[in-house]
Design a protein around this motif. Structure first.
Motif, short mmCIF file in Angstrom:
data_model
loop_
_atom_site.label_atom_id
_atom_site.label_comp_id
_atom_site.label_asym_id
_atom_site.label_seq_id
_atom_site.Cartn_x
_atom_site.Cartn_y
_atom_site.Cartn_z
N LEU A 167 0.83 -1.21 0.00
CA LEU A 167 0.00 0.00 0.00
C LEU A 167 0.86 1.26 0.00
N GLY A 168 1.99 1.20 0.73
CA GLY A 168 2.91 2.34 0.71
C GLY A 168 3.47 2.59 -0.67
N ILE A 169 3.75 1.49 -1.41
CA ILE A 169 4.25 1.65 -2.78
C ILE A 169 3.17 2.27 -3.67
N ASP A 170 1.91 1.81 -3.51
CA ASP A 170 0.83 2.42 -4.28
C ASP A 170 0.68 3.91 -3.95
N GLN A 171 0.83 4.23 -2.68
CA GLN A 171 0.73 5.64 -2.29
C GLN A 171 1.88 6.45 -2.89
N LEU B 266 3.47 5.77 -5.78
CA LEU B 266 3.21 5.96 -7.21
C LEU B 266 2.17 7.06 -7.44
N LEU B 267 1.15 7.07 -6.58
CA LEU B 267 0.13 8.11 -6.69
C LEU B 267 0.73 9.49 -6.42
N ARG B 268 1.61 9.54 -5.41
CA ARG B 268 2.23 10.82 -5.07
C ARG B 268 3.14 11.31 -6.19
N LEU B 269 3.89 10.39 -6.83
CA LEU B 269 4.79 10.79 -7.92
C LEU B 269 3.99 11.30 -9.11
N ARG B 270 2.90 10.62 -9.42
CA ARG B 270 2.08 11.09 -10.54
C ARG B 270 1.42 12.43 -10.20
N TYR B 271 1.07 12.58 -8.95
CA TYR B 271 0.50 13.85 -8.49
C TYR B 271 1.53 14.97 -8.59
N GLU C 1 9.37 16.52 -11.27
CA GLU C 1 9.87 15.31 -11.91
C GLU C 1 9.63 14.09 -11.04
N GLY C 2 9.60 12.95 -11.68
CA GLY C 2 9.56 11.70 -10.94
C GLY C 2 10.94 11.35 -10.40
N GLU C 3 10.99 10.52 -9.36
CA GLU C 3 12.27 10.19 -8.75
C GLU C 3 13.15 9.36 -9.66
N ASP C 4 12.54 8.68 -10.64
CA ASP C 4 13.33 7.83 -11.53
C ASP C 4 13.61 8.49 -12.87
#
Length: 706
Positions: free
Chosen positions: A448-452, A454-459, A466-469
């Protein structure tokens, strides 16, 4: 211990040091008592009791800290060895018993005793700090004396032991008519102030608004008539007490200004009347904040804490609360009056009040809102209130519903809707906690933390981050040889194009700020999920979802109810169809330009400047100053402290045959301050007719002659 002159001298120096130290503590205690006593005398009570209490208290503290009686002979001997080399660091030998000394020490002790007996030891090392304490005390005394001369303080008593200070400039000594031998002015404050009656022997007045003032005047000769003239308008006759040398008058003061005493037609100088207005109570709410949101999982209670102050006392205070339930056209309001648990029977001028409000006790449910303000009343029945504060209860069912997510105008992208799925999965994980292993629980929480994340990066990418990657990582496509040494293309791979119109966001600053706040809540929720604490992550996830829902729609706004009373209809004329009395309205008004009051003062300034050269007034100048005197009288009625000295000086100029230069300067300085800055009217630039050619011609001519 041997009895010799050197030992007696060491003991004498020890006693001297103790006396100097005690005297230093006494002077510093007097220094503190002087400051505290003066402060309390001017601000609280005209009594020296605070100074008498401070002096022994500070002296006891300083003696307990310094402990001068602990000074030993050994320390005195060490001081002598350090300051006087001729003693050869042998002063300690004088403190030892003779039977403990060897023959060499006996010889050195005798020599040191003889040298010490002949030394003239200075008092400066012992008295240096004593002198500094004495100088500090003198400076404090002079400073307080100077402040007492510069500032004049009138005390207005609350009661026997309480007072408030009204500070103003030091007044000049009053000049009274020679016929007046004695005066007693009694001021009776209004009942709501709860202040005692007081008397004074001065005509100048500082009193509460609506106070009753009585004048008792004695004259040294029998007079026929006496008057009190207020602001050159109102006149009050002095009444005789049976003798023609004792007179009495009374009045209730409603407005500030000045007044004069008239004895058989002879006028006194102007005396000021300053009134202390009764202001409404002042309310300061310390908690909660003006907009408070109670998220899911928080206790549905608020603590209302406020400070209420008033000059003469607070008689009542309450919380006016309104609960709003429902949405759209179905909103319902219900009002409550909440009392503070603290009582107001003492009617003190300061109250610290608190009230713990249980929101469910007001029939509030999730999604409802509470609007409240604090209202207070003083002893004069004056009311004051604060701004409206809002408290909202979060509705978790509304947050998790899909209503409003598919509206036609939606500024949020599709992937924001997965936040509710994270909340649902976290709640399901908490239900399954007892039926799964610890490793499985931690793994699902981490997922769930990973899903959160990914949502935060897209947000964040949605806001232009920028995204972290993808920070500084160009693509792996084959480079075009034509782009070799193309700096712009290389910089484009490693930098941001924030000024690109196609990539720029079209959100307002407030929307961006709320979206960034959502990003912060997602960070906090992700942290708790990575720590295997889904229960702690739910409040942050709820808040993030609530911030997004608030941006989608706000279906309710609170407006205070107002009453409207329409004009009553005349039933006998209703629906009659008679229009003969309806005519076109005509409104005609002759508007005259107002008289320029500044022009009167400008003429007075010209006359005053002329008086500096020729101190004799002619009829025209006297008339100009008389008109200016009327203007100053109106201003002195509103601000007697600022304009009364100048008004007195103006009267002396008008009554004397030869003007005094000091009076002229006094009046001119006040009139100059009364004159406002000149208004600059718009105008075109003054260009010369030859467009500056003549100036340029002469400039070139001078250069040619050089």
């Amino acid at each position: 211990m041997a009895e010799h002159g050197g030992l007696h001298k060491i003991q004498s120096l020890r006693r001297r040091w103790i006396i100097y130290q005690v005297l230093e503590d006494v002077l510093l205690s007097l220094y503190a008592a002087l400051y505290v006593g003066a402060l309390m005398y001017y601000l609280l009570s005209p009594s020296l009791v605070w100074g008498f209490i401070t002096f022994p208290l500070v002296l006891a503290i300083m003696l307990a800290v310094n402990r001068p009686w602990h000074m030993s002979d050994e320390k005195i001997a060490s001081f002598l060895n350090k300051e006087y080399p001729e003693l050869q660091e042998s002063s300690q030998l004088l403190l030892l018993p003779q039977q403990q000394l060897n023959p060499l020490q006996v010889i050195a002790s005798s020599k040191t005793s003889a040298v010490l007996a002949g030394l003239n030891i200075s008092h400066k090392p012992f008295a240096r700090r004593l002198v500094m304490a004495f100088i500090s005390l003198m400076v404090a005394t002079g400073l307080i004396w100077a402040l007492g001369k510069i500032f004049h303080i009138e005390r207005i008593f609350y009661g026997p032991n309480r007072a408030v200070a009204v500070c103003g400039p030091a007044p000049l000594p009053e000049v009274i008519l020679p016929q007046i031998s004695d005066v007693e002015v009694t001021v009776t404050p209004p009942a709501y102030t709860r202040r005692v009656k007081r008397s004074q022997d001065k005509f100048n007045l500082v009193a509460e608004q609506d106070a009753r003032v009585e004048w008792h005047i004695k004259t040294n000769v029998a007079i026929k008539k006496g008057l009190l003239i207020f602001n050159n308008k109102e006149k009050i006759n002095l009444r005789s007490k049976g003798k023609h040398t004792e007179w009495y008058a009374s009045s209730v003061l409603h407005t500030p200004g000045f007044y004069q005493v008239s004895i058989d037609g002879k006028l006194s100088e102007l005396y000021y009347v300053q009134l202390v207005n009764d202001n409404p109570p002042v309310i300061h709410i310390k908690a909660p904040k003006q907009y408070t949101y109670i998220d899911a999982g928080e206790v549905p209670k608020i603590n209302i804490s406020a400070t209420i102050t008033d000059q003469y006392g607070v008689t009542n205070a309450s919380i006016m609360a309104t609960v709003a339930k429902g949405r759209g056209e179905g909103v319902k309001f219900k009002e409550y009056t909440l009392k503070f648990p603290q009582g107001f029977k003492a009617q003190s001028p300061l109250y610290e009040v608190q009230k713990l409000v249980n929101l469910p006790a007001l029939n509030m449910e999730p999604g409802d809102e509470l609007y409240f303000y604090v209202q207070a009343q003083d002893t004069h029945k004056q009311l004051s209130r604060t701004d409206v504060y809002t408290v909202s209860l979060q509705d978790t069912a509304e947050l998790l519903s899909m209503n409003g997510m598919l509206t036609g105008v939606n500024l949020k992208p599709e992937f924001f809707r997965s936040e509710r799925q994270i909340i649902i999965d976290a709640q399901q994980l908490l239900k399954d906690k007892d039926s799964i292993s610890v490793e499985r629980f931690n793994a699902r929480s981490n997922d769930l933390g990973i899903d959160q994340k990914l949502l935060r990066l897209r947000y964040g990418k949605f806001l232009g981050e920028e995204g972290e990657d993808a920070i500084g990582t160009p693509d792996n496509e084959a480079a075009d040889p034509a782009d070799f040494s193309n700096a712009k293309k290389i910089l484009k791979e490693y930098t941001d194009d924030h000024d690109n119109a196609e990539d720029a966001g079209f959100f307002e600053p407030e929307v961006k700020a709320q979206l960034k706040a959502t990003l912060t809540e997602m960070w906090k929720a992700e942290l708790q999920l990575r720590l295997y604490k889904p229960q702690a992550a739910l409040p942050f996830a709820y808040k993030a979802l609530r911030l997004l829902k608030d941006l989608q729609q706000k279906s309710r706004s609170y407006v205070a109810k107002t009453a409207y009373k329409p004009t009553p209809l005349k039933l006998e004329k209703r629906l009659s169809g008679e229009l003969d009395k309806i005519i076109q309205p005509v409104n005609r008004q002759d508007i005259k330009p107002p008289a320029d009051k500044q022009e009167v003062l400008k003429k007075a300034v010209n006359v005053l400047e002329a008086l500096k050269l020729n101190p004799v007034l002619n009829a025209t100048d006297r008339r100009a100053l008389q008109v200016a005197d009327q203007q100053l009288s109106m201003q002195a009625s509103a601000r007697p402290g600022a304009y009364l000295p100048a008004l007195n000086a103006m009267r002396r100029i008008l009554l004397s045959s030869k003007a005094n230069i000091n009076d002229v300067n006094t009046v001119e300085s006040v009139v100059q301050k009364s004159l406002g800055a000149l208004k600059k009217l718009p105008s075109s630039g003054q260009e010369p007719t030859d467009m500056g050619l003549s100036k340029q011609y002469y400039k070139n001519l001078k250069q040619a002659n050089r």
